[in-house]
Design an enzyme around this catalytic site. Structure first.
Site, PDB file in Angstrom:
ATOM      1  N   ARG A 121       0.819  -1.233   0.000  1.00  0.00           N
ATOM      2  CA  ARG A 121       0.000   0.000   0.000  1.00  0.00           C
ATOM      3  C   ARG A 121       0.843   1.270   0.000  1.00  0.00           C
ATOM      4  O   ARG A 121       0.388   2.338   0.393  1.00  0.00           O
ATOM      5  CB  ARG A 121      -0.968   0.024   1.179  1.00  0.00           C
ATOM      6  CG  ARG A 121      -1.952  -1.125   1.159  1.00  0.00           C
ATOM      7  CD  ARG A 121      -3.144  -0.856   2.043  1.00  0.00           C
ATOM      8  NE  ARG A 121      -4.136  -1.900   1.874  1.00  0.00           N
ATOM      9  CZ  ARG A 121      -4.145  -3.045   2.534  1.00  0.00           C
ATOM     10  NH1 ARG A 121      -3.205  -3.290   3.418  1.00  0.00           N
ATOM     11  NH2 ARG A 121      -5.079  -3.936   2.314  1.00  0.00           N
ATOM     12  N   GLU A 185       9.109  18.849 -24.592  1.00  0.00           N
ATOM     13  CA  GLU A 185       8.281  19.131 -23.410  1.00  0.00           C
ATOM     14  C   GLU A 185       8.671  20.481 -22.801  1.00  0.00           C
ATOM     15  O   GLU A 185       7.838  21.154 -22.200  1.00  0.00           O
ATOM     16  CB  GLU A 185       8.395  17.999 -22.382  1.00  0.00           C
ATOM     17  CG  GLU A 185       7.794  16.660 -22.850  1.00  0.00           C
ATOM     18  CD  GLU A 185       6.264  16.648 -22.969  1.00  0.00           C
ATOM     19  OE1 GLU A 185       5.600  17.642 -22.631  1.00  0.00           O
ATOM     20  OE2 GLU A 185       5.728  15.609 -23.424  1.00  0.00           O
ATOM     21  N   LYS A 230       6.190  23.507 -14.173  1.00  0.00           N
ATOM     22  CA  LYS A 230       5.337  22.317 -14.022  1.00  0.00           C
ATOM     23  C   LYS A 230       4.916  22.151 -12.562  1.00  0.00           C
ATOM     24  O   LYS A 230       3.761  21.836 -12.270  1.00  0.00           O
ATOM     25  CB  LYS A 230       6.036  21.051 -14.548  1.00  0.00           C
ATOM     26  CG  LYS A 230       5.115  19.851 -14.405  1.00  0.00           C
ATOM     27  CD  LYS A 230       5.333  18.689 -15.316  1.00  0.00           C
ATOM     28  CE  LYS A 230       4.251  17.630 -15.069  1.00  0.00           C
ATOM     29  NZ  LYS A 230       4.551  16.331 -15.643  1.00  0.00           N
ATOM     30  N   ARG A 244      -4.243  21.658 -14.833  1.00  0.00           N
ATOM     31  CA  ARG A 244      -3.152  20.781 -15.270  1.00  0.00           C
ATOM     32  C   ARG A 244      -3.345  20.293 -16.702  1.00  0.00           C
ATOM     33  O   ARG A 244      -2.385  19.933 -17.382  1.00  0.00           O
ATOM     34  CB  ARG A 244      -3.016  19.615 -14.285  1.00  0.00           C
ATOM     35  CG  ARG A 244      -1.795  18.752 -14.536  1.00  0.00           C
ATOM     36  CD  ARG A 244      -1.534  17.765 -13.403  1.00  0.00           C
ATOM     37  NE  ARG A 244      -0.391  16.925 -13.715  1.00  0.00           N
ATOM     38  CZ  ARG A 244       0.141  16.059 -12.886  1.00  0.00           C
ATOM     39  NH1 ARG A 244      -0.338  15.903 -11.678  1.00  0.00           N
ATOM     40  NH2 ARG A 244       1.188  15.324 -13.250  1.00  0.00           N
ATOM     41  N   HIS A 255      -0.137  12.193 -29.451  1.00  0.00           N
ATOM     42  CA  HIS A 255      -0.261  10.770 -29.095  1.00  0.00           C
ATOM     43  C   HIS A 255      -0.704   9.954 -30.302  1.00  0.00           C
ATOM     44  O   HIS A 255      -0.312   8.795 -30.460  1.00  0.00           O
ATOM     45  CB  HIS A 255      -1.271  10.591 -27.956  1.00  0.00           C
ATOM     46  CG  HIS A 255      -0.697  10.884 -26.602  1.00  0.00           C
ATOM     47  ND1 HIS A 255      -1.445  11.343 -25.545  1.00  0.00           N
ATOM     48  CD2 HIS A 255       0.569  10.788 -26.135  1.00  0.00           C
ATOM     49  CE1 HIS A 255      -0.667  11.510 -24.494  1.00  0.00           C
ATOM     50  NE2 HIS A 255       0.564  11.194 -24.821  1.00  0.00           N
TER      51      HIS A 255
END
Ligand SMILES: NC(=O)c1ccc[n+]([C@@H]2O[C@H](COP(=O)([O-])OP(=O)(O)OC[C@H]3O[C@@H](n4cnc5c(N)ncnc54)[C@H](O)[C@@H]3O)[C@@H](O)[C@H]2O)c1
Length: 370
Positions: A121, A185, A230, A244, A255
């Site tokens: 977890r 980017e 960012k 965002r 893409h």
């Protein structure tokens, strides 16, 4: 430079950049030593050979860490790799007091982040990105993930690492393909949120920059600026509900290009190269939909070509692109929704675009073939 990336009720991540980054790492690990029972370093074969020795020579305590290696490449960002890593961690007795260090590009930070955020977890983890894309994008923002079959990032978590240490010196061994991929980017980040960075990029010839791969000062400057932007966007909208999404500029059509090139196995485009081509189409859409002026659109094209090669489209490629965009995860309701520019440094998300407008933007891209 040290930034703290806070995200409301989620935990904060410290982001370290600059020449003292390894000193910061030593201090950070020193503060942790009383609570950590074991350290694991995840890396891929290539990053291991280029970066691990340097890391352990400047931070000798890491020589004792257990190294977990996977083969390099996107296809290893898979459930199979995750299961393999969970098994190794379990077999070696890793606990919630263990630390996983992800040393590598975006594949390693995405996969390692996913493995650490789900094992027992969630165990502590940090990123040490080694590719430009990893430094400015993949390691920042707490998105972890693996691919499911051919579908990228289909399974994952939003989970910040405990810290991110960025050493731009690692870029010295990255090839120009990798540099160009990450640089796209940086261009995108500037275009959506920072006119100052955009103007700075305009004063740099990309080829000169690629030739100055080992000039840490210039890369540090660009990487730190991009990371700071960012971080500021992610802080305001960690779970990508609105703001965002502007970081997806160029990504909806990008893409589709990436997927087309992978599917056709015809000179597969790097992620950043595909995003650069997507930014051309989406700059065109921005002139139609959100008032970007054509002079700014042309400046964007000028920034991208000729360093990023034109990717030719044939026969049924347009159908493939349109089908892909139709299935894009950002699609809601009737039209696909895009993050577009009003002007350089100023973007807006959720702009619905009709199929005809998207086709027009791809036709515009085709006019740029040389
Ligand atoms: N989580 C996010 O927010 C986010 C954002 C953007 C991209 N991504 C993911 O990032 C991945 C792409 O990242 P990438 O381009 O870094 O890919 P990558 O991790 O596959 O790295 C590319 C290649 O460069 C090598 N490499 C890395 N650092 C090196 C160095 N310093 N010197 C020499 N070789 C080095 C790697 O071994 C690999 O062969 C994709 O899976 C993408 O989905 C995630």
């Amino acid at each position: 430079m040290r930034l703290t990336l806070k995200t409301g009720p989620e935990k904060a991540a410290e982001v370290y950049t600059g020449s003292a980054v390894f000193q910061e790492l030593k201090t950070w690990l020193g503060n942790l030593s009383s609570v950590t029972d074991s350290i694991f370093i995840l890396t891929d074969k290539k990053t291991r050979s280029f970066c691990l020795e340097h890391l352990t020579s400047v931070v000798p305590s890491l020589q004792l860490a257990e190294v977990l290696e996977i083969p390099a490449g996107e296809k290893n960002k898979s459930l199979k790799s995750a299961e393999h890593l969970w098994n190794i961690l379990a077999g070696k007795g890793a606990s919630r007091s263990s630390l996983l260090i992800n040393l590598g590009g975006g594949v390693i930070t995405d996969l390692g982040g996913f493995v650490a955020s789900t094992f027992k977890r969630g165990i502590p983890f940090i990123h040490i990105p080694t590719s430009l894309l990893g430094m400015v994008d993949a390691a920042i923002g707490g998105k972890t993930g693996i691919n499911l079959g051919d579908i990228k990032n289909q399974v994952g978590t939003f989970h910040h690492p405990d810290a991110i240490f960025i050493h731009t010196g690692f870029l010295g061994t990255l090839d120009s393909y990798g540099l160009l991929s990450g640089f796209a980017e940086i261009i995108k980040t500037a275009l959506v949120a920072d006119i100052v960075l955009w103007e700075k990029l305009g004063s740099i010839r990309l080829q000169d920059l690629l030739n100055r791969q080992e000039d840490e000062a210039i890369w540090e400057d660009l990487v730190s600026a991009s990371v700071a932007i960012k971080c500021s966007i992610v802080e305001q909208d960690f779970r990508e509900k609105n703001l965002r999404e502007i970081l997806n500029f160029g990504h909806t059509i990008g893409h589709a290009f990436e997927s087309l090139s992978l599917q056709k196995n015809r000179n597969p485009l790097s992620h950043g190269h595909a995003i650069a081509l997507g930014m051309i189409c989406e700059s065109y859409l921005s002139t139609v939909k959100t008032g970007l002026n054509s002079k700014d659109r042309d400046a964007i094209i000028h920034m991208i070509f000729p360093d990023y090669e034109y990717y030719p489209l044939h026969g049924e490629d347009l159908d493939f692109l349109m089908d892909f965009i139709g299935h894009d995860k950002k699609r809601t309701g009737s039209g696909s929704r895009f993050s577009l520019l009003k002007s350089p440094g100023n973007a807006i998300s959720g702009v619905p675009c009709e199929a005809g407008e998207i086709i027009e933007s791809i036709d515009f891209y085709r006019t740029l073939e040389r």
